[in-house]
Design a protein around this motif. Structure first.
Motif: not given
Length: 788
Positions: A397-401, A547-549
Motif C-alpha cells: 500500500d502506498s504512503i501518501a502517494g 523506513q525513512a519515509v
C-alpha cells in the motif's frame, strides 16, 4: 496486531505456536496447562474451583466474582421485573456476596464506581473518557438510558446490555492492567506492595468475571458475561475453534500463559516480567474488542436489511458506545464519523450508509490489535471478510502517494504511539504515556512476542551516528541522548515552571523534531552508505529508504497522494501541511496540501530510483541538497510562526506566562539551534534569550519576533561548505508579518544537478567514463522533461 505467536510456559518446555497453528494443538496446550494446575492444586489443597466446565480451574475461591453474572441474568430474564427492579439489581447487587465479614453485595454499578479512581490513568479508560469528554461516562450512560422515556420498555434491555459491554468490559480491562501493575510492583525497588503475588490471584478474578457463573464450555445459550458475548459473536461470524469462539480460546490461553509466567518467575521477581505480562494483557484487551465489533456489525446489518427497526438502532447505539470511544486513540476523524452515525438513533443515524460506516470501522482494526480474519465474515458471506493492509508484497500500500517496495507497515504505526501519548498526557496519564514511550505500543515487528519498536529505542539508538548531523547535535548538547533527555524531563515533571499542557507539547514535539526526524535521516544515510560500500542487496537498501519515509509520514496520512485531507497525521508531514497556509506554501491543485510535502514525495521517489540504479553519489546529493533542506524548512517555519505568536503575550494574574505557544517555541528553537550554530553561531544566544529561557520573570521573545526572523535570515544567508544545503525559498513568506528569510531572490543555492540520475558527485565533479556521463546527461534531460 494480534501476536503471531503465543507462548505457553511450562516447567520444562517452552511451546510456541502461531495464530494459524491447528486449533486442536492449541486446545492440547491449554488442556495440558490446565491438567498441570489441577494436579498441583489437588495435591496441595484438595479443593479445586472450576469455571465453564473446567475451562478455567483454580484453587482460589472466586465464585463471588463469577456470580455477578447472575445479576445480568436476573435483570434480563424476569419479564415481570420493572425498570425500578432492574435498577435496584444494577445499583445494589443481588447474587455476588463478597467474602468479607459483613457479607456485603457487589453490584454492577459498584464495579465502575469503586474502581473509577483506580482506572484513571489506565490506557483504555483514559482514551474512552477523553472521547466522551465526561469523567463519569460509564455511569452517565446508564443514567441517560434510564431517563429517556421515549425508549419505553426497551430501557431495561438496554441498561442490562450496557452494564455488560460497558461496565463489565471496562472493569475486566481494569483488572488486566491491575495484574500487570502487581507484576511491576513485585520487581520495583522499595515497592509499597512487597507482599504481592505478582498478579496470580488477580488473574483468577479476571477469569471468574470474564466467564461468569452457569457458563458451559462453548455454549451461547448459557452464561451471561463476556465469555457468552464472544460465543454469540462467533455464531454470527463462524469464528469457532474446537467448539468455542476463537476469542475465548485466545483469551483463556493468554491468561493461563500470564499466570504460568508469573509462577515460573517466582512471583514476577524478574525485571523482564512486567513487560511480558503487560504485553499479554494488551493482547487480551485487543481480543475483547472482537465480540463488540461482531455484534455491532450484526445489528447494523439487521437494521439495514430488516426495515430499519428502531430497536435494532437502539442496540447499535449500545454496542457503538462500547467500542467507538476506543477508536479515538486510533483516528479522531474515524471516531467522529462513527459516533455521529451510530450514537443517536434519532439524528443522522447511519446517514453515511452501511458500507461506508463498515469500511471506517474496519480501517481501525489494525490499531485495535485485531485482523479481518479475527472478526470474520458475517452470515457466511452476507458481509464479506475485509482485507488487512498488505504486508507480504510485492504490491504494498502506498504512503501518501509514495510507493514502498518493502514492508514498512509496522514502522508507519509509530504515529499512533504519538497520538496516544498526546491524548494520555492531555488527561494527566503521564505514567501510561511514559510506558508507551519506553516500551512502544503499536509499531510491532512481525513474529514478535513483545513490543519491538519504541520512541525511546530510537532516541537511544547507537546507529544514529549514520545521520550526518547527529554528531554535531550530540556535541552541541553535550550528550548523544539529547532527545531522550528532553522527553524524560517533560514526562517526569522536571520542568516545574511549565503547565501540564506545555509539558505535553514539549514531549510530543521533542519526539517528532529531535528523535523521529534524526532517526529518519539515519535510515536515509544508512541506505546511501551501504549503497556506496556495496554491503547490502538492493532490497535491503530499499527497506532502509522506505523506513525513512515511514517515520516522516506515518500511517494516519493514508494512501492517497499528499496525505490525509482530515489532517489526522501526527508526524513531520502533517507539520508541513498545517503551516503551508502561513507561509504561502500550499498547493491549490491538491486540496491546499503542502508544497514542501509535494517536493519531499518527489525526492523520496527519486532516491528510491537512484538506489535501484545504484547511483550512490547522486543519492547523497538527493539527501543533502533536497530532502534535508525541506525537512529543516518545516522546522524553521515552526520557529518563525511561534515567535510571531509569542510576541507581546500577556501573563496571567500571577504574572506567569502559561500559553501553549511558549512550549511550541521552545521545542522548535531547541530543534534548530545546533544547525544555527553551524551557519550563524551568533544567533544561538538570541534564541537562548528569547525562546529557550522560559521563566516567570522573563518576558517571552523580549527582543520581538523580528529578532528571530533576523537570525533565520542570516542562517540561510551564510554560505559555507557543509553537509546540508539550506534553501531560503523553501521557507516562504510569513503571511501575518509579511516577512521572509531570503535577503534577495538570488539567494537560493544553485542546483545544476537537481534532476540528474547519473553518478555525478555532490560537488558536480565526475569520476565516470565519458560514455557513462553522456548517458547520465541524456537521462537527466529526460527526467527534467518528465518533471515539467
Amino acid at each position: 496486531m494480534v501476536p503471531k505467536h503465543f507462548t505457553m510456559a511450562q516447567p520444562r518446555a517452552n511451546f510456541r505456536f502461531s495464530r494459524n497453528t491447528s486449533a486442536s494443538f492449541v486446545l492440547l496446550l491449554v488442556s495440558f496447562s490446565t491438567l498441570l494446575h489441577t494436579a498441583v492444586s489437588e495435591s496441595e489443597t484438595g479443593v479445586l474451583y472450576k469455571y465453564a466446565e473446567g475451562l478455567w480451574t483454580t484453587e482460589a475461591n472466586v465464585d463471588d466474582r463469577a456470580n455477578i453474572a447472575l445479576d445480568l441474568r436476573d435483570m434480563s430474564s424476569d419479564e415481570t421485573l420493572t425498570l425500578d427492579g432492574v435498577m435496584n439489581i444494577y445499583g445494589n447487587g443481588l447474587n455476588s456476596v463478597k467474602h468479607n465479614q459483613d457479607k456485603t453485595k457487589r453490584s454492577l454499578a459498584s464495579l465502575v464506581d469503586s474502581a473509577s479512581d483506580q482506572m484513571k490513568g489506565e490506557f483504555s479508560y483514559t482514551i474512552s473518557q477523553h472521547a466522551a469528554d465526561n469523567k463519569d461516562f460509564l455511569s452517565h450512560r446508564i443514567d441517560e438510558i434510564k431517563s429517556d422515556k421515549s425508549l419505553g420498555g426497551f430501557r431495561s434491555k438496554m441498561i442490562t446490555k450496557t452494564a455488560l459491554v460497558n461496565n463489565m468490559w471496562m472493569f475486566v480491562v481494569h483488572l488486566l492492567y491491575a495484574a500487570a501493575k502487581k507484576c511491576e510492583y513485585a520487581v520495583a525497588p522499595m515497592s509499597e506492595e512487597t507482599d504481592t503475588d505478582g498478579g496470580v490471584h488477580v488473574i483468577d478474578e479476571i477469569a471468574a468475571y470474564y466467564i461468569g457463573a452457569e457458563q458451559k464450555h462453548g455454549d451461547r445459550d448459557s452464561g451471561y458475561s463476556l465469555y457468552n458475548l464472544a460465543e454469540r459473536g462467533r455464531y454470527y461470524f463462524d469464528t469457532a475453534s474446537d467448539g468455542q469462539a476463537k476469542v475465548n480460546l485466545n483469551i483463556i490461553t493468554l491468561l493461563r500463559q500470564a499466570q504460568d509466567f508469573i509462577l515460573r518467575s517466582e512471583g514476577c521477581h524478574d525485571y523482564e516480567a512486567p513487560r511480558t505480562i503487560r504485553y499479554k494483557m494488551d493482547k487480551i484487551v485487543s481480543q475483547m474488542y472482537i465480540p463488540l465489533i461482531q455484534l455491532l456489525i450484526h445489528h447494523m446489518y439487521e437494521f439495514e436489511t430488516n426495515g430499519k427497526s428502531v430497536n435494532e438502532a437502539r442496540m447499535i447505539s449500545v454496542f457503538a458506545r462500547a467500542v467507538v470511544p476506543s477508536i479515538y486513540g486510533c483516528s479522531p476523524s474515524v471516531y467522529s464519523t462513527l459516533s455521529a452515525s451510530l450514537y443517536n438513533p434519532d439524528k443522522d443515524f447511519m446517514s453515511y450508509g452501511f458500507n461506508h460506516i463498515l469500511a471506517k470501522l474496519q480501517s481501525v482494526y489494525e490499531c485495535l490489535g485485531i485482523t479481518c480474519e479475527d472478526v470474520g465474515s458475517y452470515h457466511k458471506g452476507a458481509v464479506a471478510q475485509c482485507t488487512d493492509p498488505v504486508q507480504d508484497g510485492p504490491d504494498f500500500d502506498s504512503i501518501a502517494g509514495y510507493v514502498p517496495t518493502t514492508n514498512v507497515r509496522p514502522h508507519l504505526l509509530i504515529d499512533i504511539d504519538i497520538l496516544q501519548m498526546s491524548i494520555l498526557m492531555e488527561n494527566g496519564a503521564y505514567d501510561e504515556a511514559r510506558h508507551i514511550y519506553i516500551n512502544g505500543r503499536n509499531s510491532l515487528s512481525p513474529n514478535q512476542d513483545t513490543y519491538a519498536r519504541s520512541l525511546q529505542s530510537m532516541a537511544l539508538s547507537t546507529e544514529l551516528d549514520d545521520a550526518n548531523l547527529f554528531k554535531h547535535y550530540s556535541k552541541f548538547y553535550g550528550s548523544s541522548k539529547y532527545g531522550h533527555i528532553s522527553i524524560m524531563k517533560a514526562l517526569g515533571g522536571d520542568l516545574l515552571h511549565m503547565t501540564d499542557s506545555q509539558r505535553k507539547i514539549i514531549t510530543i514535539n521533542s519526539a517528532l523534531y529531535l528523535v523521529l526526524i534524526m532517526y529518519s535521516m539515519r535510515h536515509m544515510w544508512q541506505a546511501q552508505i551501504d549503497c556506496k560500500a556495496s554491503k547490502k542487496t538492493t532490497n535491503q537498501l530499499e527497506h532502509s529508504w522506505d523506513q525513512a519515509v515511514a517515520f516522516l509520514v506515518g500511517s494516519l496520512e493514508g494512501y492517497d497522494e499528499a496525505g490525509s485531507v482530515d489532517s489526522n497525521g501526527q508526524l513531520q508531514f502533517n507539520l508541513n501541511r498545517k503551516q503551508c497556509d502561513m507561509f504561502d506554501k500550499c498547493d491549490e491543485d491538491k486540496f491546499y496540501q503542502s508544497v514542501i510535502n509535494d517536493e519531499l514525495l518527489l525526492h523520496f521517489t527519486r532516491g528510491k530510483e537512484q538506489i535501484q540504479d545504484r547511483y550512490c553519489e547522486n543519492l547523497k546529493a538527493t539527501i543533502v541538497s533536497h530532502i534535508q533542506p525541506l525537512l529543516f524548512a518545516g522546522l524553521f517555519q515552526g520557529l518563525l510562526s511561534a515567535s510571531y505568536e509569542a510576541t507581546n503575550l500577556t501573563p496571567n494574574k500571577d504574572g506567569v506566562y502559561t500559553q501553549d505557544v511558549l512550549a511550541t517555541l521552545y521545542t522548535f528553537a531547541y530543534a534548530v539551534q545546533p544547525l544555527i550554530d553551524v551557519f550563524y553561531p551568533e544567533g544561538v544566544k538570541t534564541l537562548q534569550v528569547n525562546c529557550l529561557d522560559i521563566h516567570d520573570e522573563v518576558t517571552p521573545v523580549k527582543d520581538g519576533y523580528k529578532s528571530i526572523f533576523d537570525v533565520v535570515t542570516k542562517t540561510y544567508a551564510t554560505n559555507k561548505d557543509h553537509e546540508i544545503n539550506l534553501d531560503c525559498t523553501q521557507v516562504g513568506t510569513h503571511a501575518s508579518s509579511k516577512l521572509g528569510v531570503c535577503h534577495s531572490p538570488d539567494q537560493a543555492p544553485k542546483k545544476s544537478n537537481e534532476y540528474s540520475s547519473g553518478n555525478i558527485s555532490v560537488n558536480g565533479s565526475t569520476n565516470m567514463p565519458m560514455i557513462t556521463l553522456a548517458t547520465s546527461f541524456v537521462s537527466g534531460i529526460f527526467l527534467m522533461w518528465l518533471q515539467f
